[in-house]
Design a protein around this motif. Sequence first.
Motif, PDB file in Angstrom:
ATOM      1  N   MET A   1      48.875  18.264 -16.368  1.00 48.96           N
ATOM      2  CA  MET A   1      49.091  17.176 -15.457  1.00 48.96           C
ATOM      3  C   MET A   1      49.542  17.751 -14.125  1.00 48.96           C
ATOM      4  SD  MET A   1      51.500  13.801 -15.834  1.00 48.96           S
ATOM      5  CE  MET A   1      51.901  14.321 -17.454  1.00 48.96           C
ATOM      6  N   VAL A   2      49.018  17.200 -13.068  1.00 51.97           N
ATOM      7  CA  VAL A   2      49.347  17.660 -11.728  1.00 51.97           C
ATOM      8  C   VAL A   2      50.618  16.960 -11.255  1.00 51.97           C
ATOM      9  CG1 VAL A   2      48.557  17.745  -9.350  1.00 51.97           C
ATOM     10  CG2 VAL A   2      46.929  18.039 -11.207  1.00 51.97           C
ATOM     11  N   ALA A   3      51.585  17.747 -10.812  1.00 53.04           N
ATOM     12  CA  ALA A   3      52.816  17.150 -10.272  1.00 53.04           C
ATOM     13  C   ALA A   3      52.507  16.556  -8.908  1.00 53.04           C
ATOM     14  CB  ALA A   3      53.899  18.208 -10.161  1.00 53.04           C
ATOM     15  N   ARG A   4      53.063  15.405  -8.652  1.00 55.12           N
ATOM     16  CA  ARG A   4      52.853  14.737  -7.378  1.00 55.12           C
ATOM     17  C   ARG A   4      54.205  14.469  -6.746  1.00 55.12           C
ATOM     18  NH1 ARG A   4      47.767  11.651  -6.702  1.00 55.12           N
ATOM     19  NH2 ARG A   4      46.395  12.441  -8.273  1.00 55.12           N
ATOM     20  N   THR A   5      54.218  14.459  -5.443  1.00 56.42           N
ATOM     21  CA  THR A   5      55.426  14.113  -4.723  1.00 56.42           C
ATOM     22  C   THR A   5      55.353  12.640  -4.376  1.00 56.42           C
ATOM     23  OG1 THR A   5      55.521  16.322  -3.797  1.00 56.42           O
ATOM     24  CG2 THR A   5      56.820  14.626  -2.702  1.00 56.42           C
ATOM     25  N   LEU A   6      56.392  11.913  -4.733  1.00 47.67           N
ATOM     26  CA  LEU A   6      56.412  10.489  -4.441  1.00 47.67           C
ATOM     27  C   LEU A   6      56.639  10.264  -2.955  1.00 47.67           C
ATOM     28  CD1 LEU A   6      58.526   9.059  -7.370  1.00 47.67           C
ATOM     29  CD2 LEU A   6      56.060   9.159  -7.153  1.00 47.67           C
ATOM     30  N   PRO A   7      56.041   9.220  -2.402  1.00 46.44           N
ATOM     31  CA  PRO A   7      56.272   8.902  -0.987  1.00 46.44           C
ATOM     32  C   PRO A   7      57.738   8.553  -0.755  1.00 46.44           C
ATOM     33  CG  PRO A   7      54.814   7.279  -2.030  1.00 46.44           C
ATOM     34  CD  PRO A   7      55.140   8.293  -3.054  1.00 46.44           C
ATOM     35  N   GLN A   8      58.161   8.661   0.479  1.00 52.35           N
ATOM     36  CA  GLN A   8      59.556   8.402   0.838  1.00 52.35           C
ATOM     37  C   GLN A   8      60.026   7.031   0.359  1.00 52.35           C
ATOM     38  OE1 GLN A   8      61.810  10.510   2.032  1.00 52.35           O
ATOM     39  NE2 GLN A   8      63.352   8.926   1.852  1.00 52.35           N
ATOM     40  N   ALA A   9      59.175   6.015   0.488  1.00 51.40           N
ATOM     41  CA  ALA A   9      59.567   4.662   0.065  1.00 51.40           C
ATOM     42  C   ALA A   9      59.914   4.620  -1.416  1.00 51.40           C
ATOM     43  CB  ALA A   9      58.451   3.666   0.360  1.00 51.40           C
ATOM     44  N   ALA A  10      59.247   5.445  -2.217  1.00 57.36           N
ATOM     45  CA  ALA A  10      59.511   5.463  -3.653  1.00 57.36           C
ATOM     46  C   ALA A  10      60.770   6.260  -3.978  1.00 57.36           C
ATOM     47  CB  ALA A  10      58.322   6.058  -4.393  1.00 57.36           C
ATOM     48  N   ARG A  11      61.167   7.144  -3.081  1.00 61.48           N
ATOM     49  CA  ARG A  11      62.386   7.927  -3.318  1.00 61.48           C
ATOM     50  C   ARG A  11      63.613   7.222  -2.775  1.00 61.48           C
ATOM     51  NH1 ARG A  11      58.956  12.295  -1.341  1.00 61.48           N
ATOM     52  NH2 ARG A  11      60.070  12.085   0.607  1.00 61.48           N
ATOM     53  N   ASN A  12      63.394   6.134  -2.077  1.00 66.42           N
ATOM     54  CA  ASN A  12      64.471   5.358  -1.486  1.00 66.42           C
ATOM     55  C   ASN A  12      65.381   4.821  -2.588  1.00 66.42           C
ATOM     56  OD1 ASN A  12      65.989   3.163  -0.467  1.00 66.42           O
ATOM     57  ND2 ASN A  12      64.491   2.856   1.166  1.00 66.42           N
ATOM     58  N   PRO A  13      66.704   4.917  -2.424  1.00 65.38           N
ATOM     59  CA  PRO A  13      67.608   4.414  -3.447  1.00 65.38           C
ATOM     60  C   PRO A  13      67.357   2.958  -3.828  1.00 65.38           C
ATOM     61  CG  PRO A  13      68.840   5.633  -1.795  1.00 65.38           C
ATOM     62  CD  PRO A  13      67.421   5.518  -1.300  1.00 65.38           C
ATOM     63  N   ALA A  14      66.848   2.163  -2.896  1.00 65.47           N
ATOM     64  CA  ALA A  14      66.586   0.759  -3.211  1.00 65.47           C
ATOM     65  C   ALA A  14      65.513   0.619  -4.281  1.00 65.47           C
ATOM     66  CB  ALA A  14      66.154   0.014  -1.945  1.00 65.47           C
ATOM     67  N   ALA A  15      64.591   1.573  -4.358  1.00 65.06           N
ATOM     68  CA  ALA A  15      63.521   1.501  -5.344  1.00 65.06           C
ATOM     69  C   ALA A  15      64.006   1.924  -6.723  1.00 65.06           C
ATOM     70  CB  ALA A  15      62.354   2.387  -4.926  1.00 65.06           C
ATOM     71  N   ARG A  16      65.184   2.467  -6.822  1.00 68.70           N
ATOM     72  CA  ARG A  16      65.683   2.971  -8.095  1.00 68.70           C
ATOM     73  C   ARG A  16      66.135   1.859  -9.034  1.00 68.70           C
ATOM     74  NH1 ARG A  16      68.730   7.786  -5.193  1.00 68.70           N
ATOM     75  NH2 ARG A  16      66.893   8.960  -4.653  1.00 68.70           N
ATOM     76  N   GLY A  17      66.170   0.630  -8.534  1.00 71.65           N
ATOM     77  CA  GLY A  17      66.539  -0.478  -9.401  1.00 71.65           C
ATOM     78  C   GLY A  17      65.576  -0.628 -10.563  1.00 71.65           C
ATOM     79  N   LEU A  18      64.364  -0.132 -10.400  1.00 72.24           N
ATOM     80  CA  LEU A  18      63.373  -0.184 -11.467  1.00 72.24           C
ATOM     81  C   LEU A  18      63.315   1.126 -12.250  1.00 72.24           C
ATOM     82  CD1 LEU A  18      60.465  -2.038  -9.647  1.00 72.24           C
ATOM     83  CD2 LEU A  18      61.959  -2.927 -11.424  1.00 72.24           C
ATOM     84  N   ASP A  19      64.190   2.049 -11.952  1.00 72.29           N
ATOM     85  CA  ASP A  19      64.216   3.350 -12.645  1.00 72.29           C
ATOM     86  C   ASP A  19      62.842   4.001 -12.683  1.00 72.29           C
ATOM     87  OD1 ASP A  19      66.956   3.323 -13.163  1.00 72.29           O
ATOM     88  OD2 ASP A  19      66.663   2.077 -14.936  1.00 72.29           O
ATOM     89  N   ILE A  20      62.305   4.258 -11.527  1.00 69.56           N
ATOM     90  CA  ILE A  20      61.002   4.903 -11.419  1.00 69.56           C
ATOM     91  C   ILE A  20      61.130   6.358 -11.835  1.00 69.56           C
ATOM     92  CG2 ILE A  20      59.188   5.615  -9.809  1.00 69.56           C
ATOM     93  CD1 ILE A  20      59.975   3.088  -8.181  1.00 69.56           C
ATOM     94  N   ASN A  21      60.272   6.776 -12.735  1.00 66.60           N
ATOM     95  CA  ASN A  21      60.264   8.169 -13.156  1.00 66.60           C
ATOM     96  C   ASN A  21      59.724   8.998 -11.999  1.00 66.60           C
ATOM     97  OD1 ASN A  21      59.176  10.697 -14.152  1.00 66.60           O
ATOM     98  ND2 ASN A  21      59.559   9.902 -16.204  1.00 66.60           N
ATOM     99  N   PRO A  22      60.514   9.937 -11.483  1.00 66.14           N
ATOM    100  CA  PRO A  22      60.059  10.700 -10.314  1.00 66.14           C
ATOM    101  C   PRO A  22      58.860  11.600 -10.599  1.00 66.14           C
ATOM    102  CG  PRO A  22      62.156  11.535 -11.112  1.00 66.14           C
ATOM    103  CD  PRO A  22      61.854  10.306 -11.898  1.00 66.14           C
ATOM    104  N   ALA A  23      58.651  11.953 -11.856  1.00 67.21           N
ATOM    105  CA  ALA A  23      57.524  12.821 -12.193  1.00 67.21           C
ATOM    106  C   ALA A  23      56.211  12.051 -12.283  1.00 67.21           C
ATOM    107  CB  ALA A  23      57.789  13.537 -13.511  1.00 67.21           C
ATOM    108  N   THR A  24      56.271  10.795 -12.703  1.00 68.17           N
ATOM    109  CA  THR A  24      55.038  10.025 -12.899  1.00 68.17           C
ATOM    110  C   THR A  24      54.861   8.894 -11.895  1.00 68.17           C
ATOM    111  OG1 THR A  24      56.070   8.467 -14.459  1.00 68.17           O
ATOM    112  CG2 THR A  24      55.062  10.488 -15.389  1.00 68.17           C
ATOM    113  N   GLY A  25      55.939   8.436 -11.279  1.00 64.98           N
ATOM    114  CA  GLY A  25      55.865   7.310 -10.355  1.00 64.98           C
ATOM    115  C   GLY A  25      55.763   5.967 -11.063  1.00 64.98           C
ATOM    116  N   LEU A  26      56.037   5.947 -12.359  1.00 64.05           N
ATOM    117  CA  LEU A  26      55.935   4.724 -13.157  1.00 64.05           C
ATOM    118  C   LEU A  26      57.304   4.315 -13.671  1.00 64.05           C
ATOM    119  CD1 LEU A  26      52.768   5.799 -15.179  1.00 64.05           C
ATOM    120  CD2 LEU A  26      52.845   4.296 -13.175  1.00 64.05           C
ATOM    121  N   THR A  27      57.450   3.041 -14.012  1.00 64.00           N
ATOM    122  CA  THR A  27      58.733   2.543 -14.482  1.00 64.00           C
ATOM    123  C   THR A  27      58.640   1.978 -15.896  1.00 64.00           C
ATOM    124  OG1 THR A  27      60.522   0.976 -14.101  1.00 64.00           O
ATOM    125  CG2 THR A  27      58.358   0.309 -13.314  1.00 64.00           C
TER     126      THR A  27
END
Length: 149
Positions: A1-27
Motif C-alpha cells: 500500500m502506498v503511504a499518502r500524506t493527508l491534506p492540511q484540512a484533514a490534519r486540522n484538529p477540528a477534523a479529528r472529531g471523526l478520528d480519521i486514521n492518518p495512514a488511510t484517511g478513513l474514519t
Amino acid sequence: MVARTLPQAARNPAARGLDINPATGLTAAYLDQFSQAIMLLEMLAATPDCADKFYSWRPLSYREHLDAAPAADRAGALAAYEAANPLLRERLDRLAQSMIDVVAAARDVMQTSPSSPAMGMLASRAARWLAGLASRAGDVIDGAETSAH
C-alpha cells in the motif's frame, strides 16, 4: 500500500472529531451505523417484538455519513476521504454495500415470512455475518487489510 500524506484540512484538529486514521484517511466512525444494525439484529433474535426498530434502520453511504458530520469535522473528513487511496475507498465501499445487502436480505425475508423461531436464528446469523464484514471494513480503515479480496 502506498503511504499518502493527508491534506492540511484533514490534519486540522477540528477534523479529528471523526478520528480519521492518518495512514488511510478513513474514519471508523462510519462503521457505527453497522454496529447499530448488528445490535438490532441481536435484540431481534432474543426479542422478536423489537422488529420495527430493525425494519426502520437505514444505512448511509460513506459520503452521506460525512455530510451528516458536524460542520467543524466535515471539511477535513471529506478532504481526507478524497486523498485516500482509491483502492481502499473502493474496498470499503464494496464491504459497506455487502453489509447493506445482508441487512436488506434479512429484512426482506423477515417482513415477508410468517413469524417463527427461525426468524431468531436468521437474525442471529445475519448479525454474525454483518459483524464479520464490519471487522473486515475496520481492517481496511485501519490499514490492516492489504489484499483486495
